[in-house]
Design a protein around this motif. Structure first.
Motif, mmCIF file in Angstrom:
data_model
loop_
_atom_site.group_PDB
_atom_site.id
_atom_site.type_symbol
_atom_site.label_atom_id
_atom_site.label_comp_id
_atom_site.label_asym_id
_atom_site.label_seq_id
_atom_site.Cartn_x
_atom_site.Cartn_y
_atom_site.Cartn_z
ATOM 1 N N ASP A 71 7.303 13.828 -2.137
ATOM 2 C CA ASP A 71 7.877 12.890 -1.173
ATOM 3 C C ASP A 71 8.726 11.858 -1.916
ATOM 4 O O ASP A 71 8.481 11.551 -3.091
ATOM 5 C CB ASP A 71 6.785 12.152 -0.401
ATOM 6 C CG ASP A 71 6.151 13.004 0.688
ATOM 7 O OD1 ASP A 71 6.572 14.162 0.846
ATOM 8 O OD2 ASP A 71 5.228 12.503 1.360
ATOM 9 N N VAL A 72 9.713 11.317 -1.240
ATOM 10 C CA VAL A 72 10.501 10.225 -1.803
ATOM 11 C C VAL A 72 10.164 8.947 -1.046
ATOM 12 O O VAL A 72 10.223 8.907 0.194
ATOM 13 C CB VAL A 72 12.014 10.523 -1.732
ATOM 14 C CG1 VAL A 72 12.835 9.278 -2.069
ATOM 15 C CG2 VAL A 72 12.367 11.650 -2.699
ATOM 16 N N LEU A 73 9.779 7.914 -1.787
ATOM 17 C CA LEU A 73 9.410 6.623 -1.220
ATOM 18 C C LEU A 73 10.560 5.639 -1.422
ATOM 19 O O LEU A 73 11.159 5.579 -2.496
ATOM 20 C CB LEU A 73 8.142 6.087 -1.888
ATOM 21 C CG LEU A 73 6.941 7.036 -1.932
ATOM 22 C CD1 LEU A 73 5.772 6.372 -2.645
ATOM 23 C CD2 LEU A 73 6.544 7.459 -0.519
ATOM 24 N N VAL A 80 9.869 9.131 -6.610
ATOM 25 C CA VAL A 80 9.420 10.473 -6.236
ATOM 26 C C VAL A 80 7.917 10.534 -6.458
ATOM 27 O O VAL A 80 7.429 10.318 -7.571
ATOM 28 C CB VAL A 80 10.135 11.553 -7.054
ATOM 29 C CG1 VAL A 80 9.620 12.934 -6.659
ATOM 30 C CG2 VAL A 80 11.646 11.482 -6.853
ATOM 31 N N ALA A 81 7.166 10.794 -5.390
ATOM 32 C CA ALA A 81 5.710 10.763 -5.452
ATOM 33 C C ALA A 81 5.165 11.922 -6.274
ATOM 34 O O ALA A 81 5.696 13.039 -6.234
ATOM 35 C CB ALA A 81 5.118 10.780 -4.052
ATOM 36 N N GLY A 118 8.070 6.507 3.511
ATOM 37 C CA GLY A 118 8.000 7.778 2.795
ATOM 38 C C GLY A 118 8.700 8.884 3.556
ATOM 39 O O GLY A 118 8.650 8.935 4.790
ATOM 40 N N TYR A 119 9.349 9.783 2.814
ATOM 41 C CA TYR A 119 10.116 10.865 3.420
ATOM 42 C C TYR A 119 9.846 12.178 2.698
ATOM 43 O O TYR A 119 9.778 12.219 1.461
ATOM 44 C CB TYR A 119 11.622 10.562 3.368
ATOM 45 C CG TYR A 119 11.992 9.272 4.059
ATOM 46 C CD1 TYR A 119 12.281 9.248 5.418
ATOM 47 C CD2 TYR A 119 12.031 8.065 3.346
ATOM 48 C CE1 TYR A 119 12.604 8.060 6.055
ATOM 49 C CE2 TYR A 119 12.357 6.875 3.976
ATOM 50 C CZ TYR A 119 12.630 6.877 5.331
ATOM 51 O OH TYR A 119 12.932 5.709 5.967
ATOM 52 N N ARG A 141 0.828 -1.201 0.000
ATOM 53 C CA ARG A 141 0.000 0.000 0.000
ATOM 54 C C ARG A 141 0.869 1.261 0.000
ATOM 55 O O ARG A 141 1.997 1.263 0.479
ATOM 56 C CB ARG A 141 -0.915 0.012 1.226
ATOM 57 C CG ARG A 141 -1.974 -1.068 1.244
ATOM 58 C CD ARG A 141 -2.757 -1.063 2.547
ATOM 59 N NE ARG A 141 -1.931 -1.482 3.681
ATOM 60 C CZ ARG A 141 -1.474 -0.682 4.609
ATOM 61 N NH1 ARG A 141 -1.733 0.626 4.546
ATOM 62 N NH2 ARG A 141 -0.749 -1.137 5.604
ATOM 63 N N THR A 142 0.341 2.345 -0.527
ATOM 64 C CA THR A 142 1.014 3.638 -0.475
ATOM 65 C C THR A 142 0.995 4.148 0.962
ATOM 66 O O THR A 142 -0.053 4.115 1.615
ATOM 67 C CB THR A 142 0.303 4.649 -1.390
ATOM 68 O OG1 THR A 142 0.281 4.140 -2.712
ATOM 69 C CG2 THR A 142 1.002 6.001 -1.368
#
Length: 463
Positions: free
Chosen positions: A290-292, A331-332, A356-357, A281-282
């Protein structure tokens, strides 16, 4: 590298071009010497962690010179533990290119050995100069055949550490010529029993080194770091679940202060007894920019892992037979799906997760990365990376060939941990690194016995 056959695990012989041995984890299972350098010129051995694993004749770090007119070598920020000899110099035999001298410098190392082992040994001090400063020399015996046979400096060291010396032979004397700035104190490690020789905040060796040597202010291999203030979290409503599993839109939180990376949220999943895919899941609250970071562990090596569109693979490393592991970043965008699906070329058990960040450089999110395979051991070690920016977020990931848990590295925060039915574990933790340069090796353990594992480290660069 461990359980090395033959003679030496890692050796560099008669390289006169300034060789560098950096960031390795060597041992246990060294037949003779773990790290062996001979006759080098401009040699640097730094940020390594070495253990012989016991034995009665093996050296963690060894040097000799019989061919080069003058050897010079510097050991900095290394750890040696449970080794018959920590650091050892010999002349090696007949000199064929006189004078075969050695200048050896030992700065900011940590040696932790038992009473029947040796911390420093120089068994044939001929044309040798030793400079031993800023070290934690914990336990064991000192055996230096010193002046008048060789030049010698010993100062700014913690002599004996938490265990005390079990013996001293300094050119026939039982008295060590300790320097005026030496200490003999318990350095207060984080956890010596688990081989974590970082210093606690109350360590008496903090600020006691000679800072003119490489700028290090603390004795030993690991420098203390003041904790980074934790940003005040922004309250973000949790998306309400709906029958269609469509996440409820959430307000976009204000951006973090410049230069700070902030953990947003995480998600993890497994595919039970196995299948040809893994759905993750996201993470809740994911926002544009955001960077995942995703980590996947699949049972058996050599599995073809196909990532969903928009994900970039950073690392891929498999064990010999038991697991395939991979790490990805993304990258979201403003319109992220509710989940992502990784697919496999056959049915396998799998586990993984996403963290996520915010506050990450979206153009070049990855500053550095490294992976390591740890065979048939409970050690989940990684060589570490060399960063180019301050305040990188170090994202540490572990894939294991059995369902178990990981003992998180001190200072790191575990964000998720998951196992499949019977044959994989995946885990992710993180820490902000306020410094620029080599992190040194990361050392931890898992609770699944001697089970093979793969570790991965990604340093995310701040915006």
């Amino acid at each position: 590298m461990n359980n090395c056959g033959g003679h030496n695990c890692l050796e560099v012989h008669y390289d006169t071009g300034s060789p560098v041995v950096r960031g390795n984890i060597v041992g246990p299972g060294c037949v003779h010497n773990c790290v062996d350098l001979k006759g080098v010129v401009g040699g640097i051995v730094d940020h390594n962690v070495t253990t012989v694993g016991g034995g009665t004749d093996q050296n963690a770090y060894y040097t000799e010179n019989t061919l080069t007119p003058h050897e010079d070598i510097t050991y900095t920020n290394n750890v040696a533990y449970n080794s018959f000899i920590g650091f050892h110099i010999e002349n090696g035999g007949s000199c064929t290119n006189a004078p075969c001298s050695i200048t050896a410098k030992y700065y900011n190392n940590t040696v932790y050995v038992s009473s029947g082992q040796f911390n420093f040994m120089n068994t044939s001090c001929v044309s040798t100069t030793e400079d031993i400063r800023n070290n934690i020399i914990d336990g064991g015996k000192v055996d230096i055949h010193g002046p008048p046979d060789c030049g010698f400096t010993w100062d700014y060291n913690d002599d004996g550490g938490s265990q005390g010396f079990s013996g001293v032979n300094f050119n026939g004397s039982s008295t060590l010529p300790a320097g005026p700035h030496d200490l003999s104190v318990d350095p207060l490690y984080v956890n010596a029993a688990a081989h974590d020789f970082h210093l606690t905040s109350s360590s008496p060796v903090i600020g006691k080194a000679d800072p003119s040597i490489g700028g290090e202010s603390d004795m030993g291999a690991y420098q203390s770091v003041s904790p980074t203030p934790t940003p005040t979290p922004t309250n973000t409503p949790t998306p309400a679940p709906t029958p269609t599993n469509t996440p409820t839109p959430t307000p976009t939180p204000p951006p973090p202060p410049a230069g700070n990376i902030t953990f947003r949220s995480a998600t993890e999943a497994d595919n039970g007894a196995g299948g040809t895919s893994l759905i993750l899941r996201t993470p809740a609250g994911t926002s544009s920019g955001d960077v995942l970071v995703a980590h996947i562990t699949v049972r058996t090596s050599g599995v073809t892992i196909t990532a969903p569109s928009g994900w970039t693979r950073v690392l891929r490393l498999d064990s010999t037979t038991s697991i395939s592991t991979a790490a990805y970043v993304r990258v979201a965008s403003a319109t992220e799906p509710s989940s992502y699906t990784w697919t496999f070329n056959a049915s396998h058990e799998a586990s993984g997760g996403i963290s996520g960040y915010s506050g990450v450089n979206t153009t070049s999110p990855v500053d550095a990365s490294a992976s390591q395979y740890n065979s048939s051991t409970n050690a989940v070690d990684n060589p570490g990376v060399t960063t180019t920016a301050a305040n990188d977020m170090l994202v540490f990931m572990v894939g294991i060939a059995v369902p178990t848990t990981v003992n998180t590295i001190p200072g790191f925060t575990q964000e998720w941990s998951i196992t499949s039915n019977s044959s994989t574990s995946s885990e992710m933790s993180e820490e902000v690194d306020p410094l620029v340069g080599a992190t040194g090796p990361l050392i931890a353990t898992h609770n699944g016995g001697s089970s093979s594992n793969v570790t991965m480290l990604i340093a995310l660069k701040p915006a």
